[in-house]
Design a protein around this motif. Sequence first.
Motif, PDB file in Angstrom:
ATOM      1  N   THR A  11       0.847  -1.160  -0.105  1.00  0.00           N
ATOM      2  CA  THR A  11       0.136  -0.087   0.018  1.00  0.00           C
ATOM      3  C   THR A  11       0.814   1.218   0.021  1.00  0.00           C
ATOM      4  O   THR A  11       0.281   2.486  -0.386  1.00  0.00           O
ATOM      5  CB  THR A  11      -0.980  -0.050   1.226  1.00  0.00           C
ATOM      6  OG1 THR A  11       0.078  -0.001   2.554  1.00  0.00           O
ATOM      7  CG2 THR A  11      -1.825  -1.188   1.233  1.00  0.00           C
ATOM      8  N   ARG A  12       2.159   1.248   0.423  1.00  0.00           N
ATOM      9  CA  ARG A  12       2.828   2.417   0.724  1.00  0.00           C
ATOM     10  C   ARG A  12       2.347   3.107   1.857  1.00  0.00           C
ATOM     11  O   ARG A  12       2.452   4.415   1.976  1.00  0.00           O
ATOM     12  CB  ARG A  12       3.281   3.269  -0.479  1.00  0.00           C
ATOM     13  CG  ARG A  12       4.065   2.590  -1.642  1.00  0.00           C
ATOM     14  CD  ARG A  12       5.351   2.383  -0.979  1.00  0.00           C
ATOM     15  NE  ARG A  12       6.029   1.382  -1.750  1.00  0.00           N
ATOM     16  CZ  ARG A  12       7.215   0.889  -1.616  1.00  0.00           C
ATOM     17  NH1 ARG A  12       7.876   1.206  -0.621  1.00  0.00           N
ATOM     18  NH2 ARG A  12       7.762  -0.031  -2.388  1.00  0.00           N
ATOM     19  N   MET A  58       0.000  -2.517  -6.553  1.00  0.00           N
ATOM     20  CA  MET A  58       0.695  -1.316  -5.944  1.00  0.00           C
ATOM     21  C   MET A  58       0.169  -0.040  -6.254  1.00  0.00           C
ATOM     22  O   MET A  58      -0.611   0.122  -7.170  1.00  0.00           O
ATOM     23  CB  MET A  58       2.062  -1.454  -6.442  1.00  0.00           C
ATOM     24  CG  MET A  58       3.010  -2.840  -5.897  1.00  0.00           C
ATOM     25  SD  MET A  58       4.582  -2.951  -6.706  1.00  0.00           S
ATOM     26  CE  MET A  58       5.087  -0.905  -7.145  1.00  0.00           C
ATOM     27  N   PRO A  59       0.535   1.207  -5.671  1.00  0.00           N
ATOM     28  CA  PRO A  59       0.022   2.237  -6.278  1.00  0.00           C
ATOM     29  C   PRO A  59       0.680   2.616  -7.609  1.00  0.00           C
ATOM     30  O   PRO A  59       1.819   2.214  -7.923  1.00  0.00           O
ATOM     31  CB  PRO A  59       0.735   3.436  -5.203  1.00  0.00           C
ATOM     32  CG  PRO A  59       0.808   2.609  -4.246  1.00  0.00           C
ATOM     33  CD  PRO A  59       1.222   1.246  -4.452  1.00  0.00           C
ATOM     34  N   GLY A  60       0.142   3.396  -8.551  1.00  0.00           N
ATOM     35  CA  GLY A  60       0.606   3.706  -9.767  1.00  0.00           C
ATOM     36  C   GLY A  60       1.793   4.503  -9.670  1.00  0.00           C
ATOM     37  O   GLY A  60       1.866   5.433  -8.566  1.00  0.00           O
ATOM     38  N   GLY A 363      -0.141   8.183  -4.697  1.00  0.00           N
ATOM     39  CA  GLY A 363       1.151   7.470  -4.406  1.00  0.00           C
ATOM     40  C   GLY A 363       1.015   6.399  -3.185  1.00  0.00           C
ATOM     41  O   GLY A 363       1.919   5.871  -2.609  1.00  0.00           O
ATOM     42  N   VAL A 364      -0.376   6.274  -2.975  1.00  0.00           N
ATOM     43  CA  VAL A 364      -0.831   5.213  -1.648  1.00  0.00           C
ATOM     44  C   VAL A 364      -2.100   4.458  -2.025  1.00  0.00           C
ATOM     45  O   VAL A 364      -3.187   5.112  -2.775  1.00  0.00           O
ATOM     46  CB  VAL A 364      -0.638   6.129  -0.525  1.00  0.00           C
ATOM     47  CG1 VAL A 364      -1.802   7.039  -0.233  1.00  0.00           C
ATOM     48  CG2 VAL A 364      -0.745   5.037   0.824  1.00  0.00           C
ATOM     49  N   ALA A 370      -6.748   8.438  -4.255  1.00  0.00           N
ATOM     50  CA  ALA A 370      -7.015   8.234  -5.620  1.00  0.00           C
ATOM     51  C   ALA A 370      -7.017   6.733  -6.176  1.00  0.00           C
ATOM     52  O   ALA A 370      -5.926   6.187  -5.756  1.00  0.00           O
ATOM     53  CB  ALA A 370      -5.864   9.295  -6.622  1.00  0.00           C
ATOM     54  N   ALA A 371      -7.623   6.537  -7.133  1.00  0.00           N
ATOM     55  CA  ALA A 371      -7.788   5.001  -7.573  1.00  0.00           C
ATOM     56  C   ALA A 371      -6.604   4.887  -8.746  1.00  0.00           C
ATOM     57  O   ALA A 371      -7.094   4.680  -9.732  1.00  0.00           O
ATOM     58  CB  ALA A 371      -9.075   4.738  -7.838  1.00  0.00           C
ATOM     59  N   ASP A 372      -5.595   5.000  -8.179  1.00  0.00           N
ATOM     60  CA  ASP A 372      -4.435   4.922  -9.289  1.00  0.00           C
ATOM     61  C   ASP A 372      -3.685   3.642  -8.701  1.00  0.00           C
ATOM     62  O   ASP A 372      -2.868   3.550  -7.787  1.00  0.00           O
ATOM     63  CB  ASP A 372      -3.419   6.083  -9.378  1.00  0.00           C
ATOM     64  CG  ASP A 372      -4.083   7.210  -9.778  1.00  0.00           C
ATOM     65  OD1 ASP A 372      -4.962   7.218 -10.059  1.00  0.00           O
ATOM     66  OD2 ASP A 372      -3.148   8.159  -9.892  1.00  0.00           O
ATOM     67  N   VAL A 373      -4.044   2.472  -9.496  1.00  0.00           N
ATOM     68  CA  VAL A 373      -3.383   0.960  -9.168  1.00  0.00           C
ATOM     69  C   VAL A 373      -3.040   0.354 -10.152  1.00  0.00           C
ATOM     70  O   VAL A 373      -3.462   0.348 -11.305  1.00  0.00           O
ATOM     71  CB  VAL A 373      -4.467   0.396  -8.289  1.00  0.00           C
ATOM     72  CG1 VAL A 373      -4.091  -0.883  -7.827  1.00  0.00           C
ATOM     73  CG2 VAL A 373      -5.545   1.307  -7.495  1.00  0.00           C
ATOM     74  N   ILE A 374      -1.702  -0.340  -9.771  1.00  0.00           N
ATOM     75  CA  ILE A 374      -1.291  -1.125 -10.927  1.00  0.00           C
ATOM     76  C   ILE A 374      -1.110  -2.578 -10.422  1.00  0.00           C
ATOM     77  O   ILE A 374      -1.023  -2.877  -9.146  1.00  0.00           O
ATOM     78  CB  ILE A 374       0.138  -0.609 -11.439  1.00  0.00           C
ATOM     79  CG1 ILE A 374       1.164  -0.460 -10.177  1.00  0.00           C
ATOM     80  CG2 ILE A 374      -0.049   0.679 -12.057  1.00  0.00           C
ATOM     81  CD1 ILE A 374       2.639  -0.236 -10.761  1.00  0.00           C
TER      82      ILE A 374
END
Length: 443
Positions: A11-12, A58-60, A363-364, A370-374
């Motif tokens: 998750t960071r 992970m986060p983008g 970044g988390v 924010a829904a930035d996920v990889i």
Amino acid sequence: MLILGNGKVFTRDAACPIIENGAVVIDGTTICQLGNTGEMKKKYPEAEFIDAKGGLIMPGFINAHEHIYSSFARGLSIKGYDPKGFLDILDGQWWTIDRNLTLQDTYLSAMATYIECIRCGVTTIFDHHASFGSIRGSLFEIEKAAKEAGVRSCLCYEISDRDGEEKAKESVMENAEFIRHALKDDSDMIAGMMGMHAQFTISDATMELAAANKPDEVGYHIHVAEGIEDLHHCLKHYGKRIVDRLMDHGILGEKTLLGHCIYINSHEMDLIKETGTMVVHNPESNMGNACGCPPTMELVHRGILTGLGTDGYTHDMLESWKVANILHKHHLCDPNAAWGEVPQMLFENNAKIAGRYFKNELGVLKEGAAADVIIVDYDPLTPLNENNINGHLLFGVTGHDVVTTVANGEVLMKDRRLTKIDVEKVMADCRQAAKGLADRING
């Protein structure tokens, strides 16, 4: 709703760094919950499910310094180009390219860059653009591509007097118009800054014009002391060091991002720290241009907000991390250098930099972010946990191990296939435009 699950979620977020067999639940553009995959699927049975197949979730990634306009440089041979130093590289290659770019070239360069960003799991970029052959409207062409691709972007145009006063004024106005436009955008996907090339190509009058037209809400994005020539010019023409000149013009501050900062001294670091100014390191570019190694480790140790970029050299943030790791070990003759500093720059500081321009937390992976996920396809050879994840990423993963990219809640790539972009058509258009550019340059 969307669930990315059946993977190791990193998750960071210090409060909950890892979830084994975890899932990230997305509602619209934000993360609404994290938890066990089975429990999340049961709680949200109607949600679309993307299976990480045991990989990493992970986060983008965030790239704090890009150069979209350099896209068509790959494989380009320029007649008579034989650089003897950094200034020859600038004028013989980069300024030659940007003077010949059309607005369509800029748009396609952006599309090509965004395709590679998505493929490498990069969901946010800070771009620094130049196209002195076609200035007006160039940032809007990049924005068009950004929206089509779905990558969050903070854009600017590099102001410079190198092609005359009129083009310098035009570049200031392009920045100002785009910034005003971006400030009205409520998508949290577009932002603007006042871009500058480097002080040795910018007169006092042009700096004053930029200041007079810059909205108070934003700062500057400028190359600083990338080459020793920049420092020598400032000392000779202004009797002061570069950061002092920027300080005198009111350029430093919490919204300003300084690229490179190779030839700066302790006094200049103090000014950067005291003003809360941000710095971004671009290791491959510095090495490739034979510019030298910046005092990046010292900047981080001083508490200066220092991030990691690529300068357009690559679009793979993991590649940039790998190079920074060995560059500073080699430069400092210290095998312990950069182990903690560079991942801090990439995962923590880049998110803080982005946080000064975008509203949603980046970044988390946590509720409300924010829904930035990889999703990364990685089968670890050795035990993997929150304490050694960085070592696994550094030595076991590249950007092209990313198989799924989600930005702002939208699936941009799934199982290595881009979902929003007709890649085959874009690449065909890019190849045609790149040939036209090369033909114009070489006559």
